[in-house]
Design an enzyme around this catalytic site. Structure first.
Site, PDB file in Angstrom:
ATOM      1  N   GLY A  18       6.338   4.304   7.174  1.00  0.00           N
ATOM      2  CA  GLY A  18       5.921   3.179   6.285  1.00  0.00           C
ATOM      3  C   GLY A  18       5.703   3.769   4.945  1.00  0.00           C
ATOM      4  O   GLY A  18       6.195   3.304   3.990  1.00  0.00           O
ATOM      5  N   ILE A  19       5.213   5.047   4.715  1.00  0.00           N
ATOM      6  CA  ILE A  19       5.138   5.630   3.465  1.00  0.00           C
ATOM      7  C   ILE A  19       6.232   6.256   2.843  1.00  0.00           C
ATOM      8  O   ILE A  19       6.556   6.340   1.857  1.00  0.00           O
ATOM      9  CB  ILE A  19       3.802   6.936   3.716  1.00  0.00           C
ATOM     10  CG1 ILE A  19       2.637   6.168   3.912  1.00  0.00           C
ATOM     11  CG2 ILE A  19       3.672   7.618   2.735  1.00  0.00           C
ATOM     12  CD1 ILE A  19       1.314   6.885   4.200  1.00  0.00           C
ATOM     13  N   GLU A 149      12.855  -2.464  23.328  1.00  0.00           N
ATOM     14  CA  GLU A 149      12.653  -3.645  22.504  1.00  0.00           C
ATOM     15  C   GLU A 149      13.404  -3.614  21.147  1.00  0.00           C
ATOM     16  O   GLU A 149      13.469  -4.503  20.429  1.00  0.00           O
ATOM     17  CB  GLU A 149      11.097  -4.378  22.390  1.00  0.00           C
ATOM     18  CG  GLU A 149      10.301  -3.285  21.511  1.00  0.00           C
ATOM     19  CD  GLU A 149       9.277  -2.530  22.655  1.00  0.00           C
ATOM     20  OE1 GLU A 149       9.909  -2.058  23.544  1.00  0.00           O
ATOM     21  OE2 GLU A 149       8.264  -2.189  22.354  1.00  0.00           O
ATOM     22  N   THR A 188      15.295  22.191  16.002  1.00  0.00           N
ATOM     23  CA  THR A 188      15.902  21.173  15.638  1.00  0.00           C
ATOM     24  C   THR A 188      16.607  20.115  16.722  1.00  0.00           C
ATOM     25  O   THR A 188      16.953  19.296  16.308  1.00  0.00           O
ATOM     26  CB  THR A 188      17.317  21.612  14.674  1.00  0.00           C
ATOM     27  OG1 THR A 188      18.029  22.448  15.581  1.00  0.00           O
ATOM     28  CG2 THR A 188      16.770  22.683  13.682  1.00  0.00           C
ATOM     29  N   LYS A 189      16.062  20.827  17.829  1.00  0.00           N
ATOM     30  CA  LYS A 189      16.654  19.797  18.909  1.00  0.00           C
ATOM     31  C   LYS A 189      16.385  18.565  19.188  1.00  0.00           C
ATOM     32  O   LYS A 189      17.170  17.426  19.211  1.00  0.00           O
ATOM     33  CB  LYS A 189      16.458  20.689  20.363  1.00  0.00           C
ATOM     34  CG  LYS A 189      17.375  20.324  21.667  1.00  0.00           C
ATOM     35  CD  LYS A 189      18.722  20.555  21.422  1.00  0.00           C
ATOM     36  CE  LYS A 189      19.249  21.749  22.227  1.00  0.00           C
ATOM     37  NZ  LYS A 189      20.587  22.139  21.762  1.00  0.00           N
ATOM     38  N   THR A 191      15.585  16.432  16.880  1.00  0.00           N
ATOM     39  CA  THR A 191      16.272  15.556  15.621  1.00  0.00           C
ATOM     40  C   THR A 191      17.587  15.457  16.111  1.00  0.00           C
ATOM     41  O   THR A 191      18.317  14.393  15.982  1.00  0.00           O
ATOM     42  CB  THR A 191      16.179  16.491  14.364  1.00  0.00           C
ATOM     43  OG1 THR A 191      14.992  16.484  13.967  1.00  0.00           O
ATOM     44  CG2 THR A 191      17.180  15.752  13.331  1.00  0.00           C
ATOM     45  N   ARG A 239       8.054  17.874   3.617  1.00  0.00           N
ATOM     46  CA  ARG A 239       6.912  18.538   4.110  1.00  0.00           C
ATOM     47  C   ARG A 239       5.640  17.923   3.988  1.00  0.00           C
ATOM     48  O   ARG A 239       5.461  17.061   3.301  1.00  0.00           O
ATOM     49  CB  ARG A 239       6.885  19.968   3.594  1.00  0.00           C
ATOM     50  CG  ARG A 239       6.461  21.071   4.349  1.00  0.00           C
ATOM     51  CD  ARG A 239       6.142  22.465   3.622  1.00  0.00           C
ATOM     52  NE  ARG A 239       7.346  22.676   2.715  1.00  0.00           N
ATOM     53  CZ  ARG A 239       6.900  23.446   1.697  1.00  0.00           C
ATOM     54  NH1 ARG A 239       5.737  24.040   1.536  1.00  0.00           N
ATOM     55  NH2 ARG A 239       8.086  23.720   0.691  1.00  0.00           N
ATOM     56  N   CYS A 382     -15.924 -10.102   2.600  1.00  0.00           N
ATOM     57  CA  CYS A 382     -15.789 -11.207   3.933  1.00  0.00           C
ATOM     58  C   CYS A 382     -16.890 -11.183   4.664  1.00  0.00           C
ATOM     59  O   CYS A 382     -17.930 -11.865   4.642  1.00  0.00           O
ATOM     60  CB  CYS A 382     -14.307 -11.205   4.644  1.00  0.00           C
ATOM     61  SG  CYS A 382     -13.578 -12.351   5.173  1.00  0.00           S
ATOM     62  N   HIS A 516     -10.638 -10.708   0.051  1.00  0.00           N
ATOM     63  CA  HIS A 516     -10.514  -9.189   0.612  1.00  0.00           C
ATOM     64  C   HIS A 516      -9.552  -8.463  -0.461  1.00  0.00           C
ATOM     65  O   HIS A 516      -8.514  -8.475  -0.798  1.00  0.00           O
ATOM     66  CB  HIS A 516      -9.544  -9.155   1.733  1.00  0.00           C
ATOM     67  CG  HIS A 516     -10.050  -9.556   3.038  1.00  0.00           C
ATOM     68  ND1 HIS A 516     -10.770  -8.543   3.777  1.00  0.00           N
ATOM     69  CD2 HIS A 516     -10.376 -10.836   3.593  1.00  0.00           C
ATOM     70  CE1 HIS A 516     -11.242  -9.048   4.805  1.00  0.00           C
ATOM     71  NE2 HIS A 516     -10.900 -10.309   4.855  1.00  0.00           N
ATOM     72  N   GLU A 518      -9.444  -5.587  -1.557  1.00  0.00           N
ATOM     73  CA  GLU A 518      -8.910  -4.541  -1.427  1.00  0.00           C
ATOM     74  C   GLU A 518      -7.265  -4.779  -1.319  1.00  0.00           C
ATOM     75  O   GLU A 518      -6.639  -3.798  -1.310  1.00  0.00           O
ATOM     76  CB  GLU A 518      -9.675  -3.770   0.104  1.00  0.00           C
ATOM     77  CG  GLU A 518      -9.138  -4.419   1.289  1.00  0.00           C
ATOM     78  CD  GLU A 518     -10.061  -5.527   1.722  1.00  0.00           C
ATOM     79  OE1 GLU A 518     -10.590  -6.145   0.936  1.00  0.00           O
ATOM     80  OE2 GLU A 518     -10.139  -5.853   2.896  1.00  0.00           O
TER      81      GLU A 518
HETATM   82  N1  GLN Z   1     -15.396 -13.472  11.217  1.00  0.00           N
HETATM   83  C1  GLN Z   1     -15.643 -13.990   9.733  1.00  0.00           C
HETATM   84  C2  GLN Z   1     -14.687 -15.185   9.851  1.00  0.00           C
HETATM   85  O1  GLN Z   1     -14.115 -15.144  10.502  1.00  0.00           O
HETATM   86  C3  GLN Z   1     -14.970 -12.853   8.786  1.00  0.00           C
HETATM   87  C4  GLN Z   1     -13.470 -12.488   8.824  1.00  0.00           C
HETATM   88  C5  GLN Z   1     -13.423 -11.256   7.961  1.00  0.00           C
HETATM   89  O2  GLN Z   1     -14.317 -10.718   7.647  1.00  0.00           O
HETATM   90  N2  GLN Z   1     -12.209 -11.143   7.724  1.00  0.00           N
HETATM   91  O3  GLN Z   1     -15.283 -15.864   8.927  1.00  0.00           O
END
Ligand code: GLN
Length: 544
Positions: A18-19, A149, A188-189, A191, A239, A382, A516, A518
């Protein structure tokens, strides 16, 4: 013309595909190209929304309300491009839509098969509109080559390689070069075997990105190139680096983007401008100080479970030129009233992340109370906000029985489903057989912030939009009583019905948000709330 880069992984999982994909996207972007990153996940879940963070790390939510793989978080953070529902697909989602079509009779009696129906659906996903002016679509295939899968996905991208031709499709394979101390050699095997596996299903990678913990000797590079049928300069050393934000510059130094552009015969490509990446690296490696944040959550033993929160804390640190040390603290231990909270002593800020269920929730409330009473900066996200509100309702506003209906029936539903806010105790008659996917408030919603509030000052605006992922809401009915007790509901949904943010009036920095933040923080644009939280932690640590 849109070009497609397929990123596959071999040998073992957790090599940082992903990074690597995100960094590749960032490098092309640094050369002035427009990119879109997509993730194909071979597992059978329709989306990761129902998966435990213990199994799969955090669920990343997009503006348009999709619950997606956490790699989409890396993509957003590295490229600044907001991901969408159409950037993540799983086997489960593909089968769900094919089976729905089949039941409707849309296939007119045809036999439905993996090839061509499933592979066509995968191809359609890869080729679907990436947006205005996109030059490169980067598709990461989840899992490792050889997984049962994953086969339909590999077959689909093989076909795409054939149909698009080398001028529009490039395959990058991420592998591992283990160093065997007893032999004193890099091997290297694995790979070679991994590439052999890929070639046996018809995919010849053009570039090998080789994860290793020390330089790859030229002789070994030559050996890999020869056995795996790639040019020696396409064996890229990947690296280990000190920090994930060092990755783009490190891969560039090893020639990754140059090889990709060589493959596409784009010799006139502009040189990359890596100034901002270099600046970030400089700040990360030479901070002016360090603050310690206690992250009190239920999945503290699974670092990926709080990926975006941890990253946003790094960004908050970047905004303040400090290193943020995160002390992961298991909230469940605090559920026991007698368990001491001393591990919180000395932290410069407490972060209460999102979460679900009763386990560990009482512990989070104790941590909230500790931070409130000790005047330690505290950031509730949240569930973290909901639990802070309950704690304040119990101990500041006198609602001793304050609770959330998430724990079960209660006389004081300070947090609950909207339809439970005003009803009595018989309310919790939930149908346990309902579809557990998508029953939440998901994606971006606007909120209005009160002028003059701390949060409005932090954002520098009174109108915001943030991403949500929750079922329960703080009960509007308690707002007036709580305001009197010292909790300010500075942010509300535009209709005035749903509390979106809280802040404590007599506290240096205690903010809770129902959303959220973040998820929208990026190294180049640290989220204002995280920047402000770390600034407050800095004050707490007496660094300023
Ligand atoms: N459990 C809480 C709700 O459903 C908070 C959910 C969360 O923190 N994302 O409202």
């Amino acid at each position: 013309m849109i070009r497609y880069i397929f990123i596959t992984g071999g040998v073992v999982s957790s090599l940082g595909k992903g990074i690597a994909s995100a960094a590749m996207g960032a490098l092309l972007q640094a050369r002035g190209y427009k990119v879109r990153l997509r993730k194909l996940d071979p597992y059978l879940n329709v989306d990761p929304g129902t998966m435990s963070p213990r199994q799969h790390g955090e669920v990343f939510v997009t503006d348009d309300g999709a619950e997606t793989d956490l790699d989409l978080g890396h993509y957003e953070r590295f490229t600044g491009v907001s991901a969408r529902q159409s950037d993540n697909i799983t086997t489960g989602r593909i089968y769900q839509s094919i089976i729905e079509k089949e039941r409707r009779g849309d296939f007119l009696g045809a036999t439905i098969q993996v090839i061509p129906h499933v592979t066509d659906a995968i191809k359609e996903f890869v080729l679907s509109d990436p947006g205005e002016g996109v030059d490169f679509v980067l598709c990461e295939i989840g899992g490792t080559v050889g997984d049962i899968e994953g086969l339909p996905f590999f077959e689909a991208i093989r076909q795409l390689g054939q149909e698009l031709g080398p001028e529009r499709a490039c395959f990058i394979h991420l592998t591992l070069l283990p160093y065997i101390p007893a032999a004193g050699e890099m091997k290297t095997k694995p790979t070679q075997h991994s590439v052999k596996e890929l070639r046996s299903i018809g995919i010849q990678p053009q570039i090998l990105l080789c994860r290793c913990d020390r330089p790859i000797p030229e002789t070994e590079k030559g050996k890999i190139a020869s056995f795996c049928n790639v040019r020696p300069s396409s064996v890229i050393e990947a690296r280990d680096v000190g920090h994930i934000y060092d990755v783009p510059a490190a891969y560039h130094a090893e020639g990754l983007d140059t090889e990709v552009l060589w493959h596409f015969r784009m010799s006139d490509a502009p040189k990359p401008d890596l100034t901002r990446w270099n600046e970030i690296a400089r700040t990360i490696h030479n901070p002016d100080g360090e603050v310690c944040i206690g992250l009190v959550g239920k999945y503290t033993d699974v670092p990926d479970a709080y990926k975006s929160v941890s990253e946003a804390l790094v960004h908050g640190g970047l905004a303040n030129k400090v290193r943020v040390k995160v002390r992961m603290i298991d909230s469940e231990q605090f559920d026991d009233e007698h368990h001491p909270l001393d591990i919180l002593e000395g932290v410069h800020g407490v972060l209460l992340p999102g979460g679900f269920g009763e386990r560990g929730a009482h512990g989070k409330m104790r941590a909230a109370r500790f931070a409130r009473e000790r005047n330690i900066p505290c950031f509730g996200i949240c569930y973290g906000m909901q639990l802070s509100v309950i704690e304040a309702a119990r101990h500041m506003a006198g609602f001793e029985k304050a609770s959330t209906t998430e724990f079960g029936a209660t006389d004081e539903p300070v947090v609950g489903l909207i339809e439970e806010w005003t009803k009595g105790n018989e309310k919790i008659q939930r149908d346990e057989n309902t579809d557990k996917g998508g029953t939440m408030r998901l994606g971006a919603y606007p909120a209005l912030l009160k002028k003059g509030s701390k949060i409005a000052e932090i954002y520098g605006t009174t109108e915001i939009s943030e991403r949500h992922r929750h079922r329960y809401e703080v009960n509007r009915g308690y707002v007036d009583a709580m305001e009197k007790a010292g909790v300010s509901f500075a942010g509300m949904s535009p209709d005035g019905l749903l509390p979106e943010t809280i802040e404590l009036k007599d506290h240096p920095w205690f903010i809770g948000v129902q959303f959220h933040p973040e998820l929208k923080s990026r190294p180049f644009e640290p989220h204002p709330l995280f920047a402000s939280f770390i600034e407050a932690a800095k004050v707490q640590s007496r660094l300023v």
